[in-house]
Design a protein around this motif. Structure first.
Motif, PDB file in Angstrom:
ATOM      1  N   ALA A  34      -2.757   0.374 -11.564  1.00 46.99           N
ATOM      2  CA  ALA A  34      -1.678  -0.593 -11.339  1.00 46.99           C
ATOM      3  C   ALA A  34      -1.930  -1.885 -12.108  1.00 46.99           C
ATOM      4  O   ALA A  34      -3.062  -2.354 -12.214  1.00 46.99           O
ATOM      5  N   CYS A  35      -0.855  -2.465 -12.639  1.00 42.60           N
ATOM      6  CA  CYS A  35      -0.920  -3.793 -13.256  1.00 42.60           C
ATOM      7  C   CYS A  35      -0.531  -4.823 -12.196  1.00 42.60           C
ATOM      8  O   CYS A  35       0.467  -4.642 -11.487  1.00 42.60           O
ATOM      9  N   LEU A  36      -1.318  -5.875 -12.104  1.00 44.84           N
ATOM     10  CA  LEU A  36      -1.025  -6.942 -11.153  1.00 44.84           C
ATOM     11  C   LEU A  36      -0.448  -8.125 -11.905  1.00 44.84           C
ATOM     12  O   LEU A  36      -0.977  -8.544 -12.944  1.00 44.84           O
TER      13      LEU A  36
ATOM     14  N   ALA B 140      -5.242  -3.412  -1.734  1.00 43.05           N
ATOM     15  CA  ALA B 140      -4.665  -2.177  -1.193  1.00 43.05           C
ATOM     16  C   ALA B 140      -3.945  -1.400  -2.289  1.00 43.05           C
ATOM     17  O   ALA B 140      -4.046  -0.166  -2.364  1.00 43.05           O
ATOM     18  N   VAL B 141      -3.231  -2.100  -3.154  1.00 43.26           N
ATOM     19  CA  VAL B 141      -2.506  -1.438  -4.244  1.00 43.26           C
ATOM     20  C   VAL B 141      -3.481  -0.758  -5.194  1.00 43.26           C
ATOM     21  O   VAL B 141      -3.309   0.414  -5.564  1.00 43.26           O
ATOM     22  N   ARG B 142      -4.527  -1.470  -5.566  1.00 39.04           N
ATOM     23  CA  ARG B 142      -5.504  -0.902  -6.501  1.00 39.04           C
ATOM     24  C   ARG B 142      -6.275   0.275  -5.887  1.00 39.04           C
ATOM     25  O   ARG B 142      -6.695   1.188  -6.588  1.00 39.04           O
ATOM     26  N   THR B 143      -6.455   0.262  -4.578  1.00 43.35           N
ATOM     27  CA  THR B 143      -7.119   1.378  -3.908  1.00 43.35           C
ATOM     28  C   THR B 143      -6.286   2.649  -4.022  1.00 43.35           C
ATOM     29  O   THR B 143      -6.808   3.737  -4.233  1.00 43.35           O
ATOM     30  N   GLU B 144      -4.964   2.498  -3.892  1.00 45.38           N
ATOM     31  CA  GLU B 144      -4.069   3.653  -3.915  1.00 45.38           C
ATOM     32  C   GLU B 144      -3.659   4.065  -5.326  1.00 45.38           C
ATOM     33  O   GLU B 144      -3.408   5.234  -5.592  1.00 45.38           O
ATOM     34  N   PHE B 145      -3.544   3.074  -6.233  1.00 46.54           N
ATOM     35  CA  PHE B 145      -3.055   3.343  -7.589  1.00 46.54           C
ATOM     36  C   PHE B 145      -3.962   2.577  -8.544  1.00 46.54           C
ATOM     37  O   PHE B 145      -3.724   1.404  -8.863  1.00 46.54           O
TER      38      PHE B 145
ATOM     39  N   ARG C  14       0.841  -1.209   0.000  1.00 45.34           N
ATOM     40  CA  ARG C  14       0.000   0.000   0.000  1.00 45.34           C
ATOM     41  C   ARG C  14       0.878   1.262   0.000  1.00 45.34           C
ATOM     42  O   ARG C  14       0.605   2.230  -0.708  1.00 45.34           O
ATOM     43  N   ARG C  15       1.934   1.220   0.804  1.00 47.19           N
ATOM     44  CA  ARG C  15       2.821   2.386   0.929  1.00 47.19           C
ATOM     45  C   ARG C  15       3.497   2.710  -0.411  1.00 47.19           C
ATOM     46  O   ARG C  15       3.550   3.874  -0.838  1.00 47.19           O
ATOM     47  N   VAL C  16       4.000   1.691  -1.098  1.00 48.34           N
ATOM     48  CA  VAL C  16       4.649   1.917  -2.390  1.00 48.34           C
ATOM     49  C   VAL C  16       3.645   2.484  -3.394  1.00 48.34           C
ATOM     50  O   VAL C  16       3.936   3.434  -4.122  1.00 48.34           O
ATOM     51  N   ALA C  17       2.448   1.903  -3.427  1.00 50.30           N
ATOM     52  CA  ALA C  17       1.423   2.369  -4.369  1.00 50.30           C
ATOM     53  C   ALA C  17       1.008   3.813  -4.080  1.00 50.30           C
ATOM     54  O   ALA C  17       0.872   4.634  -4.994  1.00 50.30           O
ATOM     55  N   ALA C  18       0.813   4.120  -2.807  1.00 55.26           N
ATOM     56  CA  ALA C  18       0.384   5.471  -2.432  1.00 55.26           C
ATOM     57  C   ALA C  18       1.454   6.510  -2.782  1.00 55.26           C
ATOM     58  O   ALA C  18       1.146   7.581  -3.332  1.00 55.26           O
ATOM     59  N   GLN C  19       2.707   6.195  -2.487  1.00 57.62           N
ATOM     60  CA  GLN C  19       3.780   7.139  -2.785  1.00 57.62           C
ATOM     61  C   GLN C  19       4.049   7.230  -4.279  1.00 57.62           C
ATOM     62  O   GLN C  19       4.442   8.287  -4.777  1.00 57.62           O
ATOM     63  N   ALA C  20       3.819   6.138  -5.013  1.00 56.47           N
ATOM     64  CA  ALA C  20       3.959   6.177  -6.465  1.00 56.47           C
ATOM     65  C   ALA C  20       2.955   7.167  -7.058  1.00 56.47           C
ATOM     66  O   ALA C  20       3.281   7.976  -7.934  1.00 56.47           O
ATOM     67  N   ARG C  21       1.723   7.123  -6.552  1.00 53.98           N
ATOM     68  CA  ARG C  21       0.703   8.058  -7.037  1.00 53.98           C
ATOM     69  C   ARG C  21       1.059   9.495  -6.666  1.00 53.98           C
ATOM     70  O   ARG C  21       0.949  10.405  -7.501  1.00 53.98           O
ATOM     71  N   ARG C  22       1.513   9.694  -5.449  1.00 50.26           N
ATOM     72  CA  ARG C  22       1.783  11.051  -4.966  1.00 50.26           C
ATOM     73  C   ARG C  22       3.011  11.683  -5.633  1.00 50.26           C
ATOM     74  O   ARG C  22       3.092  12.912  -5.742  1.00 50.26           O
ATOM     75  N   THR C  23       3.967  10.854  -6.048  1.00 51.15           N
ATOM     76  CA  THR C  23       5.176  11.390  -6.676  1.00 51.15           C
ATOM     77  C   THR C  23       5.071  11.438  -8.196  1.00 51.15           C
ATOM     78  O   THR C  23       6.032  11.803  -8.873  1.00 51.15           O
ATOM     79  N   GLY C  24       3.908  11.063  -8.738  1.00 46.05           N
ATOM     80  CA  GLY C  24       3.689  11.199 -10.167  1.00 46.05           C
ATOM     81  C   GLY C  24       4.183  10.061 -11.029  1.00 46.05           C
ATOM     82  O   GLY C  24       4.349  10.221 -12.251  1.00 46.05           O
TER      83      GLY C  24
ATOM     84  N   GLU D  52       0.021   0.459 -23.082  1.00 49.32           N
ATOM     85  CA  GLU D  52      -1.408   0.183 -23.288  1.00 49.32           C
ATOM     86  C   GLU D  52      -2.009  -0.686 -22.183  1.00 49.32           C
ATOM     87  O   GLU D  52      -3.234  -0.812 -22.085  1.00 49.32           O
ATOM     88  N   PHE D  53      -1.147  -1.291 -21.369  1.00 47.92           N
ATOM     89  CA  PHE D  53      -1.672  -2.144 -20.297  1.00 47.92           C
ATOM     90  C   PHE D  53      -1.985  -1.298 -19.063  1.00 47.92           C
ATOM     91  O   PHE D  53      -1.088  -0.875 -18.344  1.00 47.92           O
ATOM     92  N   HIS D  54      -3.257  -1.049 -18.843  1.00 48.43           N
ATOM     93  CA  HIS D  54      -3.700  -0.320 -17.659  1.00 48.43           C
ATOM     94  C   HIS D  54      -4.660  -1.227 -16.887  1.00 48.43           C
ATOM     95  O   HIS D  54      -5.567  -1.817 -17.463  1.00 48.43           O
ATOM     96  N   ARG D  55      -4.423  -1.342 -15.629  1.00 49.93           N
ATOM     97  CA  ARG D  55      -5.289  -2.113 -14.730  1.00 49.93           C
ATOM     98  C   ARG D  55      -5.368  -3.596 -15.112  1.00 49.93           C
ATOM     99  O   ARG D  55      -6.282  -4.297 -14.692  1.00 49.93           O
TER     100      ARG D  55
END
Length: 299
Positions: free
Chosen positions: A139-141, A131-136, A91-101, A198-201
């Motif tokens: 994200a590709c899983l 948790a990752v998808r909630t923050e970003f 979750r932390r990595v995903a949240a910071q990835a979103r916040r840092t662009g 092209e791969f989103h979500r």
């Protein structure tokens, strides 16, 4: 790249570099993040980072185009738990990835990840994906099956026991379904996902070309090595008891979590994107094992 020093992660780093991506390896021990030859690569950088610390993660991500999180934990030790690594750190990595662009996030999980699973490990993998998808959101899983390679404990341990023991104790009746994937194929697949915007979500499941029962897999490995071990079924209740005793030891050779995982089928779904969508043909365990046995230095 988080988890860039692990079994899969160090290969992802190499494959990203082969696709001409500059790579920054975020690790608690940056001095050991790459080999001497790698250290001569001006586009490969190692930085000190703690995946459990928000500021540390944000600093590691500064200016990055994409991030791959391949951090994993198979045995809980003190504060390092399945929840702290697979859920909170993810979750932390995903949240910071979103916040840092950051534009691209690839999160490595595993086939069968399920937030409703009775297995704590599998459940936390599923909760981590959520948790990752909630923050970003985009994200590709990536869900690999059981992975194998020349320096993989599974293959080396099985071969060593085949050669030393007149009988080989199987988990249960040997009917658990597995679809082992070559670790280099999974690493290349991750690099292609990062490269192709092209791969989103998307959710990818990566299994090898052949599903086996556990017994079939053991016999296939033995056949390639020219061995004929006697396979003996051992009930899972016995394995759980052995694991309970084993966990008392400082470096437990067997855990109850490992026994639980051997009771769960890990086969990719034909309805999910996989190697084919990335124009790849995965290699079989027989093919790689033949090469390994002929040339022990193969990667």
């Amino acid at each position: 790249m988080f988890g860039g020093t692990g079994f899969l992660g160090n290969r992802i780093v190499r494959h990203l570099r082969s696709h001409e991506f500059p790579v920054r390896i975020a690790s608690r021990h940056p001095d050991g993040a790459y080999t001497r030859s790698d250290s001569e690569d001006p586009h490969l950088q190692s930085v000190k980072a703690d995946i459990h610390d928000t500021r540390s993660v944000a600093d590691a991500l500064a200016g990055a185009y994409g991030v791959v999180n391949a951090v994993s934990l198979y045995r809980e030790r003190g504060p390092e738990t399945f929840h702290s690594v697979h859920v909170e750190a993810a979750r932390r990595v995903a949240a910071q990835a979103r916040r840092t662009g950051v534009k691209r996030l690839v999160h490595v999980s595993g086939i069968g990840a399920d937030a409703a699973s009775p297995s704590r490990y599998v459940r936390k993998r599923g909760e981590g994906e959520r948790a990752v998808r909630t923050e970003f959101v985009d994200a590709c899983l990536v869900r690999p099956a059981v992975m194998f390679g020349p320096d993989n404990a599974f293959l080396s341990t099985v071969l060593a026991l085949f050669r030393r023991l007149p009988i080989y104790p199987m988990f249960g009746s040997g009917r658990t379904r597995l679809q082992p994937a070559y670790v280099e194929d999974v690493a290349e697949a991750v690099a292609r996902i990062v490269e192709r915007a092209e791969f989103h979500r998307a959710v990818f499941e990566f299994g090898g070309p052949t599903p086996y029962s556990y017994e079939e897999l053991l016999r296939a490995i033995a056949r390639q090595a020219g061995l004929t071990p006697r396979l003996i079924p051992i009930p899972f209740v016995v394995w759980h008891a052995l694991a309970w005793v084993s966990e008392i030891l400082p470096d437990a050779p067997l855990t109850r979590n490992q026994v639980e995982l051997m009771q769960i089928d890990t086969v990719s779904s034909p309805d999910m994107p996989g190697f084919a969508q990335l124009d790849m043909s995965p290699r079989s365990i027989e093919e790689i094992l033949r090469t390994m046995l002929l040339n022990p230095t193969v990667r």
